[in-house]
Design an enzyme around this catalytic site. Structure first.
Site, PDB file in Angstrom:
ATOM      1  N   SER A 161       1.330  -1.245   0.250  1.00  0.00           N
ATOM      2  CA  SER A 161       0.029  -0.248  -0.134  1.00  0.00           C
ATOM      3  C   SER A 161       1.164   1.045  -0.165  1.00  0.00           C
ATOM      4  O   SER A 161       1.824   1.171   0.270  1.00  0.00           O
ATOM      5  CB  SER A 161      -1.309   0.163   1.220  1.00  0.00           C
ATOM      6  N   PHE A 206      13.535  13.695  11.892  1.00  0.00           N
ATOM      7  CA  PHE A 206      11.960  13.279  12.163  1.00  0.00           C
ATOM      8  C   PHE A 206      12.003  12.340  12.504  1.00  0.00           C
ATOM      9  O   PHE A 206      11.429  12.160  13.838  1.00  0.00           O
ATOM     10  CB  PHE A 206      11.069  12.966  10.232  1.00  0.00           C
ATOM     11  N   ASP A 263      -0.620  14.269  16.464  1.00  0.00           N
ATOM     12  CA  ASP A 263       0.067  15.500  17.801  1.00  0.00           C
ATOM     13  C   ASP A 263      -0.662  16.395  17.860  1.00  0.00           C
ATOM     14  O   ASP A 263      -1.391  17.576  17.115  1.00  0.00           O
ATOM     15  CB  ASP A 263       1.572  15.696  17.312  1.00  0.00           C
ATOM     16  N   GLU A 294       0.965   5.400   0.632  1.00  0.00           N
ATOM     17  CA  GLU A 294       0.744   6.671   1.644  1.00  0.00           C
ATOM     18  C   GLU A 294       1.021   8.073   0.403  1.00  0.00           C
ATOM     19  O   GLU A 294       2.225   7.736   0.428  1.00  0.00           O
ATOM     20  CB  GLU A 294       1.296   6.950   3.501  1.00  0.00           C
ATOM     21  N   HIS A 352       3.732  -1.294   3.601  1.00  0.00           N
ATOM     22  CA  HIS A 352       3.045  -0.146   3.568  1.00  0.00           C
ATOM     23  C   HIS A 352       4.354   0.810   3.463  1.00  0.00           C
ATOM     24  O   HIS A 352       5.119   1.366   4.652  1.00  0.00           O
ATOM     25  CB  HIS A 352       2.483   0.557   4.554  1.00  0.00           C
TER      26      HIS A 352
END
Ligand code: FAD
Length: 306
Positions: free
Chosen positions: A20, A224, A114, A22, A274
């Site tokens: 999949s 990140f 968040d 994103e 994913h």
């Protein structure tokens, strides 16, 4: 010694790998053009679904909906809408979910989100809102969602005091209707394998799909990762060392690092992946090629494969 079987592995007949992808909703026309090029390139790989992120507090509400509506009308893809509940009342969330359902969306990725002040700031649920991913999952199931993915953290969620707290939350999500967990990205496959084993011992039996982040920009990923509780092993940093100004080599190394990770996970028995595409096709496409996922019409027999 190099384990040649590991590196020559191609999925055999019957060992179908599912992927999949994103995406995030584009902010500008240029970003939109890049997204749709990416979507068109990845669509022929026949992903199980694609997902479109949702900005915490509803900041991408229209853009997420527009992106999904276009996917539904112009592609054969099955889109899943990410949904967050931070900084929104239950009514606001329910309204947006109702809009997605009316568009024809039945797949969702349920997330808390968040705080507006950023990852690491103290989280306070909206006084009339869903408090966490588990409560949102229940609301989505009630609204008619048929497939609900939730988050999982192989290295623990940064706010969580311990893994037991994380597994309690994941178990609540499953009890409320979650059908799949997708992990935060990670680089150490042992972390993932340990996490899945602990989840099974905690009575959690939904698929826990590894979230793979092909590294388009190592500096950004390293920053990140620090904020979202994923660690970058020294060997990964070493691979990208000195490539900041050499995008071509960076891309080749990124494909190799991600392919190595995915091939190792396949060896460990993983069959679903994913990909966090960052709206870019090349790395995800190359990794899919390496694990045998190719556009249907592009099958050709090479001398080496004959
Ligand atoms: P929850 O599952 O509700 O909580 C996460 C963990 O934190 C829990 O397991 C629990 O142990 C701990 N925890 C939660 N609250 C508390 C508390 N009050 N005290 C102690 N511990 C607590 N963000 C977006 O904004 N938009 C997106 O589209 C998006 N997509 C994502 C997709 C995936 C696959 C993943 C893994 C993350 C995504 N995120 C997204 C990021 C996500 O919103 C953040 O990681 C957020 O911090 C937690 O959301 P959650 O749904 O995992 O929270």
């Amino acid at each position: 010694m190099i384990n040649s079987s590991r590196f020559s592995r191609r999925p055999g007949v019957g060992s179908r790998i599912n992927v999949s992808f994103e995406f995030f909703p584009p902010k500008t026309d240029d970003m939109a053009a890049r997204l749709w090029e990416t979507v068109k390139r990845l669509e022929p790989l026949d992903p199980a679904f694609v997902s479109v992120t949702y900005g915490a507090g509803g900041s991408t509400r229209e853009r997420t909906a527009r992106t999904i509506a276009r996917m539904l009308s112009e592609t054969r893809l099955t889109p899943a809408a990410h949904m967050t509940c931070v900084d929104a009342s239950r009514d606001e969330v329910d309204t947006v979910v109702g809009e997605f359902i009316r568009l024809g969306v039945r797949r969702f990725v349920a997330l808390r989100g968040d705080p507006a002040a950023g990852v690491g700031a103290a989280y306070r649920p909206h006084p009339n809102g869903y408090a966490n991913g588990a409560e949102l999952t229940a609301a989505l199931a009630k609204a008619g969602a048929r497939d609900i993915s939730v988050s999982a953290y192989p290295e623990k969620h940064p706010e969580s005091p311990d893994f037991a707290t994380d597994f309690d939350m994941l178990k609540r999500k499953v009890d409320n209707g979650a059908t799949r967990a997708i992990t935060q990205f990670f680089f150490d496959n042992d972390d993932y394998e340990r996490y899945v084993e602990r989840a099974r011992r905690a009575g959690i039996f939904i698929p826990i799909v590894p979230g793979i982040l092909p590294v388009h920009n190592f500096t950004q990923v390293a920053n990140f990762a620090g904020r979202c509780g994923a660690h970058v092993p020294a060997w990964v940093a070493e691979r990208f060392d000195g490539l900041t100004k050499d995008p071509q080599t960076h891309a080749l190394v990124a494909a190799a690092v991600a392919a190595e990770q995915v091939l190792d996970l396949i060896e460990r028995g993983v069959g679903d992946f994913h990909f966090y595409t960052m709206n870019r096709a090349d790395l995800a496409f190359a990794i899919c090629h390496m694990i045998g996922i190719r556009p249907a019409q592009a099958t050709e027999t090479t001398p080496a494969a004959a």
